[in-house]
Design a protein around this motif. Structure first.
Motif, PDB file in Angstrom:
ATOM      1  N   THR A 192       0.855  -1.187   0.000  1.00 24.38           N
ATOM      2  CA  THR A 192       0.000   0.000   0.000  1.00 24.38           C
ATOM      3  C   THR A 192       0.893   1.239   0.000  1.00 24.38           C
ATOM      4  OG1 THR A 192      -0.044   0.097   2.416  1.00 24.38           O
ATOM      5  CG2 THR A 192      -1.729  -1.245   1.341  1.00 24.38           C
ATOM      6  N   THR A 222      -6.052   4.262  -0.091  1.00 23.94           N
ATOM      7  CA  THR A 222      -5.243   5.476  -0.172  1.00 23.94           C
ATOM      8  C   THR A 222      -5.303   6.166   1.187  1.00 23.94           C
ATOM      9  OG1 THR A 222      -7.150   6.762  -0.963  1.00 23.94           O
ATOM     10  CG2 THR A 222      -5.691   5.797  -2.643  1.00 23.94           C
ATOM     11  N   PHE A 223      -4.416   7.120   1.382  1.00 26.10           N
ATOM     12  CA  PHE A 223      -4.420   7.872   2.621  1.00 26.10           C
ATOM     13  C   PHE A 223      -4.428   9.368   2.292  1.00 26.10           C
ATOM     14  CE2 PHE A 223      -1.950   3.940   3.448  1.00 26.10           C
ATOM     15  CZ  PHE A 223      -2.894   3.316   4.243  1.00 26.10           C
ATOM     16  N   PHE A 227      -6.568   5.485  13.470  1.00 28.49           N
ATOM     17  CA  PHE A 227      -5.923   5.546  12.154  1.00 28.49           C
ATOM     18  C   PHE A 227      -6.505   6.742  11.402  1.00 28.49           C
ATOM     19  CE2 PHE A 227      -5.400   1.194  13.478  1.00 28.49           C
ATOM     20  CZ  PHE A 227      -4.146   0.825  12.989  1.00 28.49           C
ATOM     21  N   TYR A 240       1.826   4.747   4.902  1.00 25.31           N
ATOM     22  CA  TYR A 240       0.906   5.455   5.779  1.00 25.31           C
ATOM     23  C   TYR A 240       1.592   6.717   6.269  1.00 25.31           C
ATOM     24  CZ  TYR A 240      -2.487   6.281   9.497  1.00 25.31           C
ATOM     25  OH  TYR A 240      -3.446   6.833  10.308  1.00 25.31           O
ATOM     26  N   LEU A 289      -4.805  -4.865   8.548  1.00 28.31           N
ATOM     27  CA  LEU A 289      -4.029  -4.251   9.623  1.00 28.31           C
ATOM     28  C   LEU A 289      -3.472  -5.375  10.476  1.00 28.31           C
ATOM     29  CD1 LEU A 289      -6.704  -1.584  10.637  1.00 28.31           C
ATOM     30  CD2 LEU A 289      -4.834  -1.292   8.989  1.00 28.31           C
ATOM     31  N   ILE A 348       0.360  -2.380   7.305  1.00 33.27           N
ATOM     32  CA  ILE A 348      -0.803  -2.309   6.429  1.00 33.27           C
ATOM     33  C   ILE A 348      -0.467  -2.990   5.104  1.00 33.27           C
ATOM     34  CG2 ILE A 348      -2.449  -0.793   5.277  1.00 33.27           C
ATOM     35  CD1 ILE A 348      -1.802   1.321   7.397  1.00 33.27           C
ATOM     36  N   ASN A 403      -6.803   9.894   8.727  1.00 28.36           N
ATOM     37  CA  ASN A 403      -6.488  10.127   7.311  1.00 28.36           C
ATOM     38  C   ASN A 403      -6.683   8.884   6.448  1.00 28.36           C
ATOM     39  OD1 ASN A 403      -4.953  12.203   8.987  1.00 28.36           O
ATOM     40  ND2 ASN A 403      -4.829  13.109   6.947  1.00 28.36           N
ATOM     41  N   VAL A 404      -7.632   8.048   6.831  1.00 27.21           N
ATOM     42  CA  VAL A 404      -8.057   6.939   5.975  1.00 27.21           C
ATOM     43  C   VAL A 404      -9.428   7.319   5.423  1.00 27.21           C
ATOM     44  CG1 VAL A 404      -8.495   4.472   5.794  1.00 27.21           C
ATOM     45  CG2 VAL A 404      -6.811   5.306   7.446  1.00 27.21           C
ATOM     46  N   TYR A 409       1.511   8.434   9.014  1.00 27.04           N
ATOM     47  CA  TYR A 409       1.991   8.529  10.386  1.00 27.04           C
ATOM     48  C   TYR A 409       2.779   7.268  10.746  1.00 27.04           C
ATOM     49  CZ  TYR A 409      -1.203  12.464  11.066  1.00 27.04           C
ATOM     50  OH  TYR A 409      -1.844  13.678  10.970  1.00 27.04           O
TER      51      TYR A 409
END
Length: 426
Positions: A325, A420-421, A361, A328, A346, A337, A363-364, A330
């Motif tokens: 992916t 996506t984030f 979590f 992330y 996760l 992930i 910003n998902v 952070y």
């Protein structure tokens, strides 16, 4: 078929490799008898390099072949264990840098069939069992270094007077052809340390492999861009996802070959963390065992792999067939992930530290459709909403009952094909 800048045309890699993620490396040979020691002293470095590092006279080293009778080497047991450990392919050192082959070769008698009292073809034994049990069989072959042949390259020595072309055409290529014609399908040939090989030689070797077995993939260490995938340095992990297939050769202690003094065994949590970093970043994990001179895999190594096997039986669907992916945004503490189409996984190592808590979590941007615990299938709680700053947010509830588990994985179904984030600054 995709043509790279190097001029190499690469077909899509087979699913056994891209989805399998995890393989068994086996370093075994005459060096296994010495166990990293020469004349009563431990030799620094990798045990399989002892001939080079200790400066052992060649005839003295060659005499080890007369003692090579590994009665405990069992292809059946190795394959049975590899399957239980969750591995999808097995790679044996058919010939390492010392030049001694573990298969019957017509171009050199320096092998386990012709020179050793056991008269065994270990490549053939392992290939047969892998085929029967459904594991992909692969071989390691040292194509440039051969410390026994007068014209093979030797690391950290002067090679200027060698006729490498003679060695290349009279030993290397004939033995590669033997490996690819005597043992049925070979999933991968793992070349190593190309040293001073030319681009023409690397491409010639690639052409030999692809002509005999078009589906056999070639490791990154053939050199000059002639490979089918990338090979990292030993035990080294890329810091970020790489969107081309790659593999890490790694050890359960410090040495690939058996070294009696090397008791620096990696702890299971460390191995799992490395596995998750590799797979979440798009790589494969080729984890090594080094049988001793009798062919026995050290108990400490097997104990580590037993626990990894337990982890994979419970959480494997979060890893096998997954794709990397985007990073992330952070930092996460031993939380990883991975993704599949319309799925996010996760994986939480040592989940007991969060028992009963909700993990944030932010910003998902994907609203969860459903969530479940991998392995048990029981429903999982994943809450979707907004932070006080307006960022999209997942709140993942960790069950009270996870204490004592090595790991747990949660599968979250989403509408989007790929996760996506959201950027921090939007």
């Amino acid at each position: 078929m995709k043509k790279e800048a190097s001029g190499v045309e690469r077909a899509a890699l087979p699913r056994w490799f891209t989805d399998g993620k995890y393989g068994l490396f086996i370093h075994f040979g005459l060096y296994s008898i010495l166990g990293g020691e020469y004349r009563g002293k431990v030799v620094p470095g990798l045990a399989e390099w002892i001939l080079n590092r200790a400066g052992i006279p060649l005839e003295e080293y060659r005499a080890l072949a007369d003692r090579f009778d590994p009665i405990h080497f069992s292809a059946d047991e190795i394959v049975r264990d590899a399957i239980r450990w969750g591995m999808k392919y097995v790679c044996l050192t058919a010939k390492h840098h010392d030049g001694f082959a573990l298969f019957d070769s017509r171009c050199s008698d320096y092998n386990s069939v012709k020179r050793s009292p056991c008269r065994r073809d270990f490549v053939g034994e392992l290939a047969d069992v892998c085929r029967r049990q459904g594991l992909v069989f692969c071989v390691y072959y040292s194509q440039a270094q051969d410390w026994d042949d007068p014209d093979g390259y030797v690391a950290y020595r002067d090679n200027s007077g060698k006729n490498f072309e003679r060695y290349f055409h009279e030993k290397c290529i004939p033995q590669v052809k033997e490996l690819l014609t005597q043992y049925g399908p070979v999933g991968m040939i793992w070349f190593d340390t190309p040293m001073e090989m030319t681009a023409d030689q690397a491409m010639t070797l690639r052409a030999v492999v692809k002509e005999l077995q078009p589906d056999c993939i070639i490791s990154g260490r053939i050199g000059h861009g002639a490979s089918d995938y990338l090979s990292t340095q030993d035990n080294r992990l890329p810091a970020f996802p790489i969107y081309r297939h790659w593999e890490v050769p790694a050890t359960t202690n410090e040495s690939f070959g058996y070294k009696a003094s090397d008791q620096r065994w990696r702890q299971v949590p460390e191995v799992l963390e490395k596995m998750m970093k590799i797979i979440s970043r798009g790589g494969n994990y080729l984890l090594n065992v080094g049988p001793d001179g009798t062919g026995k895999i050290p108990d400490a190594s097997k104990a580590i792999l037993d626990q990894v096997g337990v982890f994979l039986r419970e959480n494997g669907s979060a890893l096998y067939g997954s794709v990397p992916t985007p990073p992330y945004i952070y930092e996460l503490d031993r939380i990883f992930i991975t993704g599949k189409p319309n799925r996010v996984y996760l994986t939480i190592l040592d989940p007991g530290r969060y028992a009963g808590e909700e993990l944030p979590f932010p910003n998902v941007p994907h609203e969860p459709i459903a969530a479940r615990v991998v392995g048990s299938g029981e429903p999982a709680s994943v809450r979707w909403g907004r932070t006080l700053e307006g960022d999209s947010y997942w709140g993942v509830r960790i069950p009270e009952t996870v204490g004592g588990r090595l790991a747990m994985a949660i599968e979250v179904e989403i509408e989007a094909e790929r996760v996506t984030f959201s950027p921090i600054d939007e």
